[in-house]
Motif scaffolding. Structure first.
Motif, PDB file in Angstrom:
ATOM      1  N   PHE A  38      14.631  -3.032  -0.004  1.00  0.00           N
ATOM      2  CA  PHE A  38      15.476  -2.129  -0.745  1.00  0.00           C
ATOM      3  C   PHE A  38      16.669  -2.788  -1.395  1.00  0.00           C
ATOM      4  N   SER A  39      17.018  -3.934  -0.926  1.00  0.00           N
ATOM      5  CA  SER A  39      18.337  -4.444  -1.288  1.00  0.00           C
ATOM      6  C   SER A  39      18.340  -4.994  -2.708  1.00  0.00           C
ATOM      7  N   PRO A  40      19.479  -4.945  -3.346  1.00  0.00           N
ATOM      8  CA  PRO A  40      19.557  -5.493  -4.700  1.00  0.00           C
ATOM      9  C   PRO A  40      19.078  -6.938  -4.743  1.00  0.00           C
ATOM     10  N   SER A  41      19.200  -7.662  -3.628  1.00  0.00           N
ATOM     11  CA  SER A  41      18.786  -9.068  -3.670  1.00  0.00           C
ATOM     12  C   SER A  41      17.290  -9.200  -3.952  1.00  0.00           C
ATOM     13  N   PHE A  42      16.527  -8.182  -3.574  1.00  0.00           N
ATOM     14  CA  PHE A  42      15.103  -8.216  -3.873  1.00  0.00           C
ATOM     15  C   PHE A  42      14.893  -8.343  -5.376  1.00  0.00           C
ATOM     16  N   PHE A  43      15.776  -7.689  -6.116  1.00  0.00           N
ATOM     17  CA  PHE A  43      15.628  -7.736  -7.562  1.00  0.00           C
ATOM     18  C   PHE A  43      16.320  -8.925  -8.205  1.00  0.00           C
ATOM     19  N   PHE A  44      17.281  -9.503  -7.517  1.00  0.00           N
ATOM     20  CA  PHE A  44      18.067 -10.520  -8.210  1.00  0.00           C
ATOM     21  C   PHE A  44      17.977 -11.911  -7.630  1.00  0.00           C
ATOM     22  N   ARG A  45      17.246 -12.096  -6.534  1.00  0.00           N
ATOM     23  CA  ARG A  45      17.083 -13.460  -6.011  1.00  0.00           C
ATOM     24  C   ARG A  45      15.663 -13.946  -6.285  1.00  0.00           C
ATOM     25  N   PRO A  46      15.523 -14.933  -7.164  1.00  0.00           N
ATOM     26  CA  PRO A  46      14.194 -15.344  -7.601  1.00  0.00           C
ATOM     27  C   PRO A  46      13.266 -15.766  -6.467  1.00  0.00           C
ATOM     28  N   GLU A  47      13.794 -16.358  -5.413  1.00  0.00           N
ATOM     29  CA  GLU A  47      12.899 -16.862  -4.368  1.00  0.00           C
ATOM     30  C   GLU A  47      12.225 -15.736  -3.588  1.00  0.00           C
ATOM     31  N   MET A  48      12.637 -14.520  -3.829  1.00  0.00           N
ATOM     32  CA  MET A  48      12.041 -13.408  -3.100  1.00  0.00           C
ATOM     33  C   MET A  48      10.621 -13.113  -3.561  1.00  0.00           C
ATOM     34  N   ALA A  77       0.844  -1.186   0.000  1.00  0.00           N
ATOM     35  CA  ALA A  77       0.000   0.000   0.000  1.00  0.00           C
ATOM     36  C   ALA A  77       0.873   1.227   0.000  1.00  0.00           C
ATOM     37  N   LYS A  78       0.183   2.341  -0.117  1.00  0.00           N
ATOM     38  CA  LYS A  78       0.943   3.592  -0.214  1.00  0.00           C
ATOM     39  C   LYS A  78       1.718   3.866   1.062  1.00  0.00           C
ATOM     40  N   ARG A  79       1.342   3.186   2.149  1.00  0.00           N
ATOM     41  CA  ARG A  79       2.085   3.408   3.403  1.00  0.00           C
ATOM     42  C   ARG A  79       3.504   2.845   3.326  1.00  0.00           C
ATOM     43  N   ASP A  80       3.716   1.884   2.401  1.00  0.00           N
ATOM     44  CA  ASP A  80       5.044   1.272   2.322  1.00  0.00           C
ATOM     45  C   ASP A  80       5.954   2.168   1.498  1.00  0.00           C
ATOM     46  N   ARG A  81       6.455   3.170   2.136  1.00  0.00           N
ATOM     47  CA  ARG A  81       7.162   4.208   1.393  1.00  0.00           C
ATOM     48  C   ARG A  81       8.390   3.664   0.675  1.00  0.00           C
ATOM     49  N   ASP A  82       8.956   2.611   1.224  1.00  0.00           N
ATOM     50  CA  ASP A  82      10.169   2.100   0.596  1.00  0.00           C
ATOM     51  C   ASP A  82       9.881   1.344  -0.696  1.00  0.00           C
ATOM     52  N   MET A  83       8.615   1.068  -0.974  1.00  0.00           N
ATOM     53  CA  MET A  83       8.308   0.401  -2.227  1.00  0.00           C
ATOM     54  C   MET A  83       7.774   1.389  -3.257  1.00  0.00           C
ATOM     55  N   ASP A  84       7.792   2.677  -2.932  1.00  0.00           N
ATOM     56  CA  ASP A  84       7.245   3.604  -3.919  1.00  0.00           C
ATOM     57  C   ASP A  84       8.306   3.915  -4.966  1.00  0.00           C
ATOM     58  N   MET A  85       7.844   4.496  -6.044  1.00  0.00           N
ATOM     59  CA  MET A  85       8.713   4.657  -7.202  1.00  0.00           C
ATOM     60  C   MET A  85       9.827   5.671  -6.967  1.00  0.00           C
ATOM     61  N   THR A  86       9.572   6.664  -6.136  1.00  0.00           N
ATOM     62  CA  THR A  86      10.648   7.622  -5.853  1.00  0.00           C
ATOM     63  C   THR A  86      11.847   6.871  -5.306  1.00  0.00           C
ATOM     64  N   ALA A  87      11.554   6.007  -4.321  1.00  0.00           N
ATOM     65  CA  ALA A  87      12.634   5.274  -3.679  1.00  0.00           C
ATOM     66  C   ALA A  87      13.241   4.271  -4.657  1.00  0.00           C
ATOM     67  N   LEU A  88      12.401   3.534  -5.362  1.00  0.00           N
ATOM     68  CA  LEU A  88      12.926   2.453  -6.205  1.00  0.00           C
ATOM     69  C   LEU A  88      13.712   2.987  -7.408  1.00  0.00           C
ATOM     70  N   LEU A  89      13.221   4.095  -7.988  1.00  0.00           N
ATOM     71  CA  LEU A  89      13.932   4.611  -9.165  1.00  0.00           C
ATOM     72  C   LEU A  89      15.286   5.231  -8.788  1.00  0.00           C
ATOM     73  N   LYS A  90      15.469   5.506  -7.505  1.00  0.00           N
ATOM     74  CA  LYS A  90      16.793   5.993  -7.084  1.00  0.00           C
ATOM     75  C   LYS A  90      17.783   4.846  -7.030  1.00  0.00           C
ATOM     76  N   ARG A  91      17.274   3.655  -6.802  1.00  0.00           N
ATOM     77  CA  ARG A  91      18.182   2.526  -6.578  1.00  0.00           C
ATOM     78  C   ARG A  91      18.303   1.581  -7.747  1.00  0.00           C
ATOM     79  N   PHE A  92      17.272   1.564  -8.582  1.00  0.00           N
ATOM     80  CA  PHE A  92      17.266   0.593  -9.672  1.00  0.00           C
ATOM     81  C   PHE A  92      16.930   1.283 -10.988  1.00  0.00           C
ATOM     82  N   THR A  93      17.384   0.691 -12.078  1.00  0.00           N
ATOM     83  CA  THR A  93      17.043   1.270 -13.378  1.00  0.00           C
ATOM     84  C   THR A  93      15.601   0.863 -13.713  1.00  0.00           C
TER      85      THR A  93
END
Ligand code: GLU
Length: 322
Positions: A311-321, A244-260
């Motif tokens: 936030f961690s890169p592993s979220f994007f690169f570990r399939p079991e996540m 939900a919108k309360r999860d600020r760390d999953m919003d696009m502002t945060a994610l686009l700073k860390r990931f392409t």
């Protein structure tokens, strides 16, 4: 000639877009584009105080950064009151509506507390007020306007979840078309906008699956075509709660700073079953991979999700996540 496809994404900008919104935008976009169709954007800022212009702009900036394009200028629901007023007038003229003077407190007191979710079946308190009774009440309170629903079952086939049935009277009750503060109801606005924009397919989150029969009923009353529906699973956190919108760390502002953008889209495409491994991808690259038959029905759970791992890169690169 077959009708050309028109899809859309319709965010409510009461917060920044989060990963679940982007999954929805991505699948709506890929579905339309993979059929050579058009794609529209509608800003669902009906609730003006909760949807400031800065958040609409931020949503569009995020979508643009991710590579989305839309074929017409975006529609803003906040600017379309006159169009909704005409649709409401048409329903009222035909006797389908009535004024409701109940306060929120009265409504809450009249329903069992265990109804789950958000659907509160209106008990019909104001359904059969006489003209004189309504006029008397109108002296002290501006009414909401409700649609009178029949004891009728609406059936439709969702392209992912299959046949759906809902009895309007039992499962949802008379619902609000205009609130007492004058704001138009979501069901009315979405039906009017989809129809007037010529939308032929709706791809959106499973949370709205149960509102679809109400929308189909409104389409029938207003003599609009019914688009096809494909509801998609929701993204959940590790505890099975919807993102939900309360999860600020999953919003696009945060994610686009860390990931392409390509990392984000590629990760979502993997979660949605469109690609078999986690690899960055552009929207254009994903178009030929889109196939609704690949989509999972179960909600996508971010296993191991917590404030730090999300936030961690592993979220994007570990399939079991996921
Ligand atoms: N505005 C709704 C939301 O952000 C989606 C409405 C729709 O797609 O019909 O959840």
């Amino acid at each position: 000639m077959p009708q050309s496809v028109i899809g859309r994404f319709a965010p409510t900008p009461s917060g920044r877009l989060h990963l679940g919104n982007v999954l929805c935008a991505m699948l709506a976009y890929l579905s339309a584009r993979s059929q050579g169709g058009r794609f529209l954007l509608r800003i669902e800022d009906l609730d003006i105080p909760r949807c400031p212009a800065s958040l609409s702009q931020a949503a569009m900036d995020d979508l643009t950064a991710l590579g989305f394009t839309w074929d017409e200028p975006p529609l803003y629901q906040s600017q379309r009151s006159e169009i909704y007023r005409q649709a409401l007038h048409c329903l009222t003229e035909q006797g389908y509506t009535y004024p409701c003077f109940c306060t929120r407190a009265q409504l809450m007191a009249s329903v069992a507390p265990n109804l789950g979710d958000t659907v509160v079946v209106y008990p019909g308190t104001c359904r059969n007020l006489t003209g004189a009774e309504a006029a008397e009440k109108a002296k002290t309170r501006t009414p909401a306007i409700r649609l009178r629903v029949p004891d009728e079952t609406i059936t439709f086939t969702d392209r992912l979840y299959g046949v759906q049935r809902e009895n309007l009277a039992r499962d949802c009750g008379d619902f609000i078309l205009r609130r007492s503060d004058g704001l138009y109801g979501y069901q009315l606005a979405v039906v009017v906008d989809d129809a007037l924009s010529g939308v032929t397919e709706v791809v959106r989150g499973r949370d709205i699956l149960s509102a679809t029969p109400r929308q189909i009923y409104l389409q029938r009353l207003l003599e609009y075509d019914t688009p096809s529906y494909l509801h998609i699973p929701l993204l959940m956190d590790g505890e099975g709660r919807r993102l939900a919108k309360r999860d600020r760390d999953m919003d696009m502002t945060a994610l686009l700073k860390r990931f392409t953008p390509e990392e984000i889209l590629g990760r979502l495409a993997y979660a949605a079953g469109l690609q078999q491994e986690i690899r960055p991808a552009t929207l254009e690259e994903l178009i030929p991979m889109y196939d609704p038959a690949k989509l999972p029905k179960d909600d996508l759970r971010l296993k191991g999700f917590d404030e730090t791992t999300a936030f961690s890169p592993s979220f994007f690169f570990r399939p079991e996540m996921l």
